[in-house]
Design a protein around this motif. Structure first.
Motif, PDB file in Angstrom:
ATOM      1  N   LEU A  66      41.827  30.935  25.957  1.00 52.26           N
ATOM      2  CA  LEU A  66      41.918  32.307  25.451  1.00 52.26           C
ATOM      3  C   LEU A  66      40.545  32.856  25.072  1.00 52.26           C
ATOM      4  N   VAL A 101      36.002  39.051  29.529  1.00 55.00           N
ATOM      5  CA  VAL A 101      36.439  40.448  29.560  1.00 55.00           C
ATOM      6  C   VAL A 101      35.352  41.359  28.996  1.00 55.00           C
ATOM      7  N   TRP A 102      34.761  40.952  27.878  1.00 53.74           N
ATOM      8  CA  TRP A 102      33.727  41.796  27.258  1.00 53.74           C
ATOM      9  C   TRP A 102      32.404  41.716  28.003  1.00 53.74           C
ATOM     10  N   SER A 123      41.770  42.729  23.383  1.00 55.77           N
ATOM     11  CA  SER A 123      40.593  42.876  24.237  1.00 55.77           C
ATOM     12  C   SER A 123      40.976  43.371  25.625  1.00 55.77           C
ATOM     13  N   LEU A 124      42.044  42.816  26.184  1.00 57.41           N
ATOM     14  CA  LEU A 124      42.507  43.258  27.497  1.00 57.41           C
ATOM     15  C   LEU A 124      42.863  44.745  27.478  1.00 57.41           C
ATOM     16  N   PHE A 163      39.517  38.010  32.866  1.00 58.05           N
ATOM     17  CA  PHE A 163      40.117  37.124  31.867  1.00 58.05           C
ATOM     18  C   PHE A 163      40.432  35.757  32.477  1.00 58.05           C
ATOM     19  N   THR A 185      38.660  36.014  26.825  1.00 57.39           N
ATOM     20  CA  THR A 185      38.217  37.154  26.013  1.00 57.39           C
ATOM     21  C   THR A 185      36.721  37.392  26.168  1.00 57.39           C
ATOM     22  N   ILE A 239      43.764  38.548  19.662  1.00 58.69           N
ATOM     23  CA  ILE A 239      42.454  39.098  20.019  1.00 58.69           C
ATOM     24  C   ILE A 239      42.335  39.263  21.529  1.00 58.69           C
ATOM     25  N   ALA A 240      42.882  38.287  22.274  1.00 61.33           N
ATOM     26  CA  ALA A 240      42.839  38.378  23.736  1.00 61.33           C
ATOM     27  C   ALA A 240      43.637  39.577  24.242  1.00 61.33           C
TER      28      ALA A 240
END
Length: 339
Positions: free
Chosen positions: A292, A299-300, A27-28, A73, A296, A23-24
Motif C-alpha cells: 500500500l 501515485v504521488w 491518494s488515488l 499504484f 501510494t 491514505i491509499a
C-alpha cells in the motif's frame, strides 16, 4: 503479560494497515484532479460513476487519468513487494530489482523486441521482458550459486555487474537503432505511465495479487530466511529451492511492470525500509502495508511528473532516481555511523 503484548501489537498492526489503506484510497482519488486539463471533484466523481460518459472532463478522468493512476499504484506496490522479496531471501537491506540486474535484464528484452522487431505494444513486450529478467536471474544464480559459503554477497556483486552488462547491451542496441525510434525507446526506458490502458491493467493486477498471495502463504519460510540459511534449513526450509522460487516471483513482477512502465528504480529499495520503521514486514499486515505504501508513493510521484513542468511530463524514473539516490546515500551513511 505476553498475551496482552501480542494483543496490543496486533491491534497496532491492524490500525496501521487500515490507516495505510485509507491514505491509499484518498491518494488515488486526489491524484485524479491533477493534470493539464483543469478538473474538480465533481468531474472526478462523474467520470468514475458514469464510466466516462458525459462531459469532456469526465472522459479525461475515466479514459486517461484513472487507468494511469491505477497503473502507477500497481507499479509502486509491485516494485515494493519485489524489493521486499529480494531483501528477505538475500538478507541484504540494500537489495533491489535494479541492483540485482532484474530490471536491466527486462529492459534489455523489451528494447530488443522494440528495436529489432518494431513491436511497441502488446503481450510480446511482457514476454520479452520476462525472458530478459529470467536470463538475468539465471546468470545470477549460475554465478553466485557456485559459492555456497558466500552466496548472498556473491549474488549482490553479480547482480550489480549484470545490471551494468545489460545496460551496456541496451545502449549498444540504441546506438544501432533507427534514430526516429531511439527517442521513443529512450523515453520509455526512463519510465512513464502515459501508455496506461484499461485493456492491459488486468495483467499487472493479476501478477501482483498472485505474488502477494504466494508471499502470504510462505510467510513462515520468509521469516525463517531472515535467521540465516543454516537456521532456515534446521526449521525445514529448502533454502536453495525456496530462494530460487522467490527470485522468480520477483523477476515476474519486475518484468511485467517494466514492459508496461519502463525502467523505474529505487522504489523496491526505499519503501521496505520506510515501512520497516513502523511495522514488522514478516507479518501479514506488514506485507500488505508495504504494498500500500509503495502504491501510494508511486501515485504521488506520477502526480509530480505531470505537474512540475507546465505542458510537459517528466519521466517517472528520473524522479524516483533523484529521491532514491539521496535515500540510498543516507542509508549508507547512517549504517556506517552505527558501526
Amino acid at each position: 503479560m505476553v498475551i496482552n503484548n501480542m494483543t496490543v501489537n496486533k491491534k497496532n498492526q491492524l490500525a496501521l494497515l487500515i490507516t495505510a489503506f485509507l491514505i491509499a484510497i484518498l491518494s488515488l482519488f486526489s491524484a485524479l484532479n491533477f493534470g493539464a486539463a483543469e478538473t474538480n471533484i465533481n468531474d472526478v466523481i462523474t467520470g468514475i460513476l458514469s464510466s466516462g460518459e458525459g462531459s469532456f472532463n469526465a472522459r479525461i478522468i475515466y479514459e486517461l487519468r484513472l487507468p494511469r493512476t491505477l497503473l502507477a499504484f500497481m507499479a509502486g506496490a509491485g516494485l515494493a513487494i519485489a524489493g521486499l522479496i529480494l531483501q528477505t531471501v538475500t538478507r541484504n537491506p540494500l537489495a533491489d530489482p535494479y541492483l540485482f540486474g532484474i530490471s536491466s535484464g527486462a529492459s534489455f528484452g523489451v528494447v530488443v523486441i522494440m528495436s529489432v522487431a518494431g513491436i511497441s505494444a502488446g503481450f510480446m513486450l511482457s514476454g520479452a521482458a520476462l525472458l530478459g529478467s529470467l536470463l538475468a536471474m539465471g546468470l545470477l544464480i549460475l554465478i553466485a550459486g557456485r559459492q555456497q559459503n558466500a552466496q548472498v554477497e556473491s549474488m549482490l556483486l553479480a547482480g550489480v555487474a549484470l545490471s551494468f552488462l545489460f545496460s551496456a547491451f541496451t545502449s549498444l542496441l540504441l546506438y544501432w537503432s533507427d534514430p526516429q525510434a531511439v527517442a521513443a525507446i529512450l523515453f520509455w526506458t526512463l519510465g512513464s505511465f502515459a501508455r496506461a490502458q484499461w485493456a492491459t491493467l488486468w495483467l499487472p493486477f493479476l501478477v501482483i495479487v498472485v505474488c502477494i498471495s504466494f508471499m502470504l502463504s510462505f510467510k513462515r519460510q520468509l521469516n525463517a530466511m531472515l535467521l540465516g540459511d543454516e537456521s532456515a534449513t534446521t526449521l525445514g526450509v529448502r533454502v536453495h529451492r525456496f530462494r530460487i522460487l522467490m527470485l522468480v516471483l520477483s523477476s515476474l513482477i519486475t518484468a511485467v511492470l517494466v514492459a508496461l512502465c519502463g525502467g523505474i528504480g529505487f522504489v523496491g529499495l526505499m519503501v521496505p525500509h520506510i515501512v520497516r520503521f513502523f511495522i514488522s514486514q514478516g507479518s501479514t499486515a506488514g506485507l500488505l502495508v508495504t504494498s500500500l505504501v509503495g502504491g501510494t508513493f508511486m501515485v504521488w510521484v506520477d502526480v509530480l511528473s505531470r505537474s512540475l513542468l507546465k505542458n510537459q511530463e517528466l519521466p517517472v524514473g528520473v524522479i524516483t532516481a533523484a529521491i532514491g539516490s539521496v535515500f540510498f546515500l543516507s542509508l549508507l551513511f547512517f549504517r556506517k555511523s552505527k558501526v
